[in-house]
Motif scaffolding. Structure first.
Motif, PDB file in Angstrom:
ATOM      1  N   ASP A  80      36.898  47.183  44.312  1.00 21.23           N
ATOM      2  CA  ASP A  80      35.806  46.866  45.230  1.00 21.23           C
ATOM      3  C   ASP A  80      34.785  46.083  44.403  1.00 21.23           C
ATOM      4  O   ASP A  80      33.985  46.652  43.667  1.00 21.23           O
ATOM      5  N   LEU A  81      34.825  44.772  44.507  1.00 22.37           N
ATOM      6  CA  LEU A  81      34.069  43.900  43.612  1.00 22.37           C
ATOM      7  C   LEU A  81      32.575  43.880  43.942  1.00 22.37           C
ATOM      8  O   LEU A  81      32.127  44.420  44.946  1.00 22.37           O
ATOM      9  N   GLY A  82      31.804  43.230  43.065  1.00 25.54           N
ATOM     10  CA  GLY A  82      30.390  43.035  43.353  1.00 25.54           C
ATOM     11  C   GLY A  82      29.504  44.147  42.832  1.00 25.54           C
ATOM     12  O   GLY A  82      29.840  44.867  41.900  1.00 25.54           O
ATOM     13  N   ILE A 124      38.649  44.117  47.509  1.00 30.11           N
ATOM     14  CA  ILE A 124      37.559  43.834  48.446  1.00 30.11           C
ATOM     15  C   ILE A 124      36.598  42.885  47.744  1.00 30.11           C
ATOM     16  O   ILE A 124      36.059  43.218  46.685  1.00 30.11           O
ATOM     17  N   SER A 125      36.399  41.707  48.325  1.00 30.94           N
ATOM     18  CA  SER A 125      35.515  40.710  47.721  1.00 30.94           C
ATOM     19  C   SER A 125      34.341  40.431  48.663  1.00 30.94           C
ATOM     20  O   SER A 125      34.367  40.794  49.837  1.00 30.94           O
ATOM     21  N   TYR A 126      33.321  39.734  48.097  1.00 31.83           N
ATOM     22  CA  TYR A 126      32.080  39.573  48.855  1.00 31.83           C
ATOM     23  C   TYR A 126      31.562  38.133  48.921  1.00 31.83           C
ATOM     24  O   TYR A 126      30.527  37.882  49.509  1.00 31.83           O
ATOM     25  N   HIS A 127      32.250  37.215  48.309  1.00 29.85           N
ATOM     26  CA  HIS A 127      31.872  35.813  48.476  1.00 29.85           C
ATOM     27  C   HIS A 127      33.120  34.950  48.374  1.00 29.85           C
ATOM     28  O   HIS A 127      34.177  35.396  47.906  1.00 29.85           O
ATOM     29  N   SER A 128      33.010  33.717  48.846  1.00 25.83           N
ATOM     30  CA  SER A 128      34.178  32.863  49.037  1.00 25.83           C
ATOM     31  C   SER A 128      34.918  32.555  47.741  1.00 25.83           C
ATOM     32  O   SER A 128      36.141  32.404  47.738  1.00 25.83           O
ATOM     33  N   LEU A 129      34.197  32.450  46.639  1.00 25.96           N
ATOM     34  CA  LEU A 129      34.845  32.130  45.369  1.00 25.96           C
ATOM     35  C   LEU A 129      35.810  33.244  44.961  1.00 25.96           C
ATOM     36  O   LEU A 129      36.948  32.987  44.570  1.00 25.96           O
ATOM     37  N   GLU A 130      35.355  34.497  45.057  1.00 23.81           N
ATOM     38  CA  GLU A 130      36.226  35.632  44.760  1.00 23.81           C
ATOM     39  C   GLU A 130      37.396  35.692  45.731  1.00 23.81           C
ATOM     40  O   GLU A 130      38.547  35.850  45.323  1.00 23.81           O
ATOM     41  N   ASP A 131      37.098  35.582  47.015  1.00 25.72           N
ATOM     42  CA  ASP A 131      38.139  35.721  48.033  1.00 25.72           C
ATOM     43  C   ASP A 131      39.206  34.644  47.883  1.00 25.72           C
ATOM     44  O   ASP A 131      40.396  34.908  48.061  1.00 25.72           O
ATOM     45  N   ARG A 132      38.790  33.431  47.528  1.00 24.77           N
ATOM     46  CA  ARG A 132      39.739  32.334  47.331  1.00 24.77           C
ATOM     47  C   ARG A 132      40.684  32.637  46.170  1.00 24.77           C
ATOM     48  O   ARG A 132      41.888  32.402  46.250  1.00 24.77           O
ATOM     49  N   MET A 133      40.128  33.186  45.093  1.00 21.87           N
ATOM     50  CA  MET A 133      40.961  33.542  43.943  1.00 21.87           C
ATOM     51  C   MET A 133      41.977  34.621  44.303  1.00 21.87           C
ATOM     52  O   MET A 133      43.161  34.524  43.949  1.00 21.87           O
ATOM     53  N   VAL A 134      41.512  35.644  45.018  1.00 25.31           N
ATOM     54  CA  VAL A 134      42.394  36.741  45.404  1.00 25.31           C
ATOM     55  C   VAL A 134      43.479  36.248  46.360  1.00 25.31           C
ATOM     56  O   VAL A 134      44.663  36.573  46.208  1.00 25.31           O
ATOM     57  N   LYS A 135      43.084  35.445  47.325  1.00 30.41           N
ATOM     58  CA  LYS A 135      44.041  34.889  48.286  1.00 30.41           C
ATOM     59  C   LYS A 135      45.108  34.063  47.575  1.00 30.41           C
ATOM     60  O   LYS A 135      46.316  34.228  47.819  1.00 30.41           O
ATOM     61  N   ASN A 136      44.682  33.176  46.692  1.00 29.11           N
ATOM     62  CA  ASN A 136      45.625  32.329  45.960  1.00 29.11           C
ATOM     63  C   ASN A 136      46.579  33.171  45.123  1.00 29.11           C
ATOM     64  O   ASN A 136      47.794  32.925  45.086  1.00 29.11           O
ATOM     65  N   PHE A 137      46.024  34.182  44.440  1.00 28.49           N
ATOM     66  CA  PHE A 137      46.843  34.990  43.552  1.00 28.49           C
ATOM     67  C   PHE A 137      47.898  35.778  44.319  1.00 28.49           C
ATOM     68  O   PHE A 137      49.055  35.854  43.896  1.00 28.49           O
ATOM     69  N   LYS A 169      46.021  37.856  56.810  1.00 27.09           N
ATOM     70  CA  LYS A 169      44.673  37.307  56.757  1.00 27.09           C
ATOM     71  C   LYS A 169      43.742  38.385  56.220  1.00 27.09           C
ATOM     72  O   LYS A 169      44.042  39.579  56.312  1.00 27.09           O
ATOM     73  N   ALA A 170      42.610  37.953  55.684  1.00 29.11           N
ATOM     74  CA  ALA A 170      41.651  38.918  55.157  1.00 29.11           C
ATOM     75  C   ALA A 170      41.144  39.826  56.274  1.00 29.11           C
ATOM     76  O   ALA A 170      40.917  39.386  57.404  1.00 29.11           O
ATOM     77  N   ILE A 171      40.970  41.106  55.954  1.00 31.09           N
ATOM     78  CA  ILE A 171      40.435  42.082  56.895  1.00 31.09           C
ATOM     79  C   ILE A 171      38.928  42.194  56.692  1.00 31.09           C
ATOM     80  O   ILE A 171      38.448  42.293  55.570  1.00 31.09           O
ATOM     81  N   SER A 172      38.191  42.175  57.794  1.00 30.61           N
ATOM     82  CA  SER A 172      36.736  42.337  57.745  1.00 30.61           C
ATOM     83  C   SER A 172      36.355  43.714  58.272  1.00 30.61           C
ATOM     84  O   SER A 172      37.110  44.319  59.043  1.00 30.61           O
ATOM     85  N   PRO A 173      35.201  44.234  57.878  1.00 31.98           N
ATOM     86  CA  PRO A 173      34.770  45.543  58.378  1.00 31.98           C
ATOM     87  C   PRO A 173      34.561  45.519  59.890  1.00 31.98           C
ATOM     88  O   PRO A 173      34.246  44.469  60.469  1.00 31.98           O
ATOM     89  N   LEU A 174      34.715  46.663  60.510  1.00 29.38           N
ATOM     90  CA  LEU A 174      34.443  46.781  61.936  1.00 29.38           C
ATOM     91  C   LEU A 174      32.957  46.574  62.204  1.00 29.38           C
ATOM     92  O   LEU A 174      32.125  46.804  61.317  1.00 29.38           O
ATOM     93  N   PRO A 175      32.580  46.136  63.411  1.00 30.29           N
ATOM     94  CA  PRO A 175      31.171  45.884  63.721  1.00 30.29           C
ATOM     95  C   PRO A 175      30.249  47.051  63.411  1.00 30.29           C
ATOM     96  O   PRO A 175      29.143  46.855  62.909  1.00 30.29           O
ATOM     97  N   GLN A 176      30.706  48.268  63.686  1.00 29.05           N
ATOM     98  CA  GLN A 176      29.869  49.446  63.435  1.00 29.05           C
ATOM     99  C   GLN A 176      29.543  49.573  61.946  1.00 29.05           C
ATOM    100  O   GLN A 176      28.410  49.886  61.570  1.00 29.05           O
ATOM    101  N   SER A 204      29.622  40.808  54.418  1.00 34.63           N
ATOM    102  CA  SER A 204      30.392  39.672  53.886  1.00 34.63           C
ATOM    103  C   SER A 204      31.720  40.099  53.269  1.00 34.63           C
ATOM    104  O   SER A 204      32.414  39.271  52.673  1.00 34.63           O
ATOM    105  N   ALA A 205      32.083  41.359  53.398  1.00 38.61           N
ATOM    106  CA  ALA A 205      33.278  41.875  52.723  1.00 38.61           C
ATOM    107  C   ALA A 205      34.569  41.360  53.344  1.00 38.61           C
ATOM    108  O   ALA A 205      34.695  41.200  54.547  1.00 38.61           O
ATOM    109  N   LYS A 206      35.547  41.100  52.457  1.00 39.43           N
ATOM    110  CA  LYS A 206      36.886  40.696  52.870  1.00 39.43           C
ATOM    111  C   LYS A 206      37.893  41.517  52.076  1.00 39.43           C
ATOM    112  O   LYS A 206      37.805  41.614  50.861  1.00 39.43           O
TER     113      LYS A 206
END
Length: 299
Positions: free
Chosen positions: A95-97, A232-245, A273-280, A290-292
């Motif tokens: 759980d990054l960040g 779990i990442s919190y900004h696009s740079l991290e998420d892009r790295m995780v997705k690519n890997f 696809k990345a999972i986002s938290p539920l609205p609640q 911003s979590a993915k």
């Protein structure tokens, strides 16, 4: 535990980890101990290794003989595990960040909400602070940090303002920094602008990108066949790295092919696809907005 840190997507992340009762797991970011506790609930005779570079996190250790706490950066995951006699694991959760505790402790300097020294060190024994970066880095280096880690469209202007301000007096606290870049803070989006600025500085202070890259690369060597990686990442740079890997086995996303032209990948994607938290959850926990979450299983 919740006062220290609210674990993001707790149910989703532990479900994606697919904990086996006798398995060996890593919680790369102990924080408030929420994810660690949920993993332990599903273990029987297994073991959990929990990492955190922040000594404050040790107060949240669940009292459980199956848990081994390692006070270190997950950047050194493989060496630390080897030191305690572990050569392979069935799952890794990260759980990054920044933890809620770090954001809410004024003197840590992670948040512009408080008048505080510009520190931002996750490991308080580390030598490099945010103030040192702002006062010692050259203008080109500052521009790179703001552009690369904050994806700021006016990164050059921000760097120039910081350099100009520090010629008058050192930038030592959050108020100094806000005054330095005041001419370019958009009135209607001040919170978003400052969040991006602080994020970029914090990433540099803690070497977060290089640490994430090291964690991902080591996961391939540590995970058993069928072992899972959940991030779990919190900004696009991290998420892009995780997705690519997870798609290719490298952070650049370069796909290799075998002799027959078939794509080679070390992972089976659990999350297409990345999972986002539920609205609640997003409403109850600002940090979750911003979590993915991404998960993959090693072949």
């Amino acid at each position: 535990m919740s006062a220290y840190h609210n674990p993001v997507m707790l149910r989703e992340s532990v479900t994606a980890l697919a904990v086996k009762p006798n398995g060996i797991y890593v919680d790369a970011t102990l924080g408030g101990g929420g994810h660690a506790g949920a993993i332990l609930e599903q273990l029987k005779d297994g073991r959990l290794y929990a990492f955190d570079r922040d000594a404050d996190a040790a107060v949240n250790l669940p009292k459980d003989s199956r848990l081994v706490f390692i006070h270190n950066n997950f950047k050194y995951l493989q060496n630390c595990l080897r030191y305690v006699g572990c050569s392979s694991v069935d799952g890794i959760l990260a759980d990054l960040g920044v933890s809620s505790h770090q954001f809410d402790t004024e003197e840590r300097g992670f948040s512009f909400r408080f008048e505080a020294p510009l520190d931002m060190r996750m490991n308080q024994q580390a030598s490099l602070s945010a103030a040192q970066i702002l006062n010692q880095y050259g203008e080109e280096e500052l521009e790179r940090i703001f552009r690369q880690y904050g994806e700021m469209p006016q990164s050059r202007k921000a760097a120039a303002l910081v350099v100009k301000a520090r010629t008058q007096k050192p930038i030592q606290n959050t108020g100094d920094l806000k005054s330095a870049i005041a001419p370019m803070i958009p009135p209607q989006q001040a919170h978003k602008f400052l969040s991006t600025l602080y994020q970029s500085i914090r990433i540099e202070v803690n070497g977060e990108i290089s640490a994430l890259e090291a964690l991902l690369e080591q996961s391939l060597r540590l995970l058993t066949s069928g072992g899972r990686l959940v991030v779990i990442s919190y900004h696009s740079l991290e998420d892009r790295m995780v997705k690519n890997f997870m798609r290719s086995g490298n952070t650049l996303g370069t796909i290799t092919k075998d002799f027959y032209g078939r794509e080679e990948t070390p992972f089976r994607l659990i999350t297409k696809k990345a999972i986002s938290p539920l609205p609640q959850e997003r409403e109850q926990n600002n940090r979750a907005r911003s979590a993915k979450l991404r998960a993959a299983e090693k072949y």
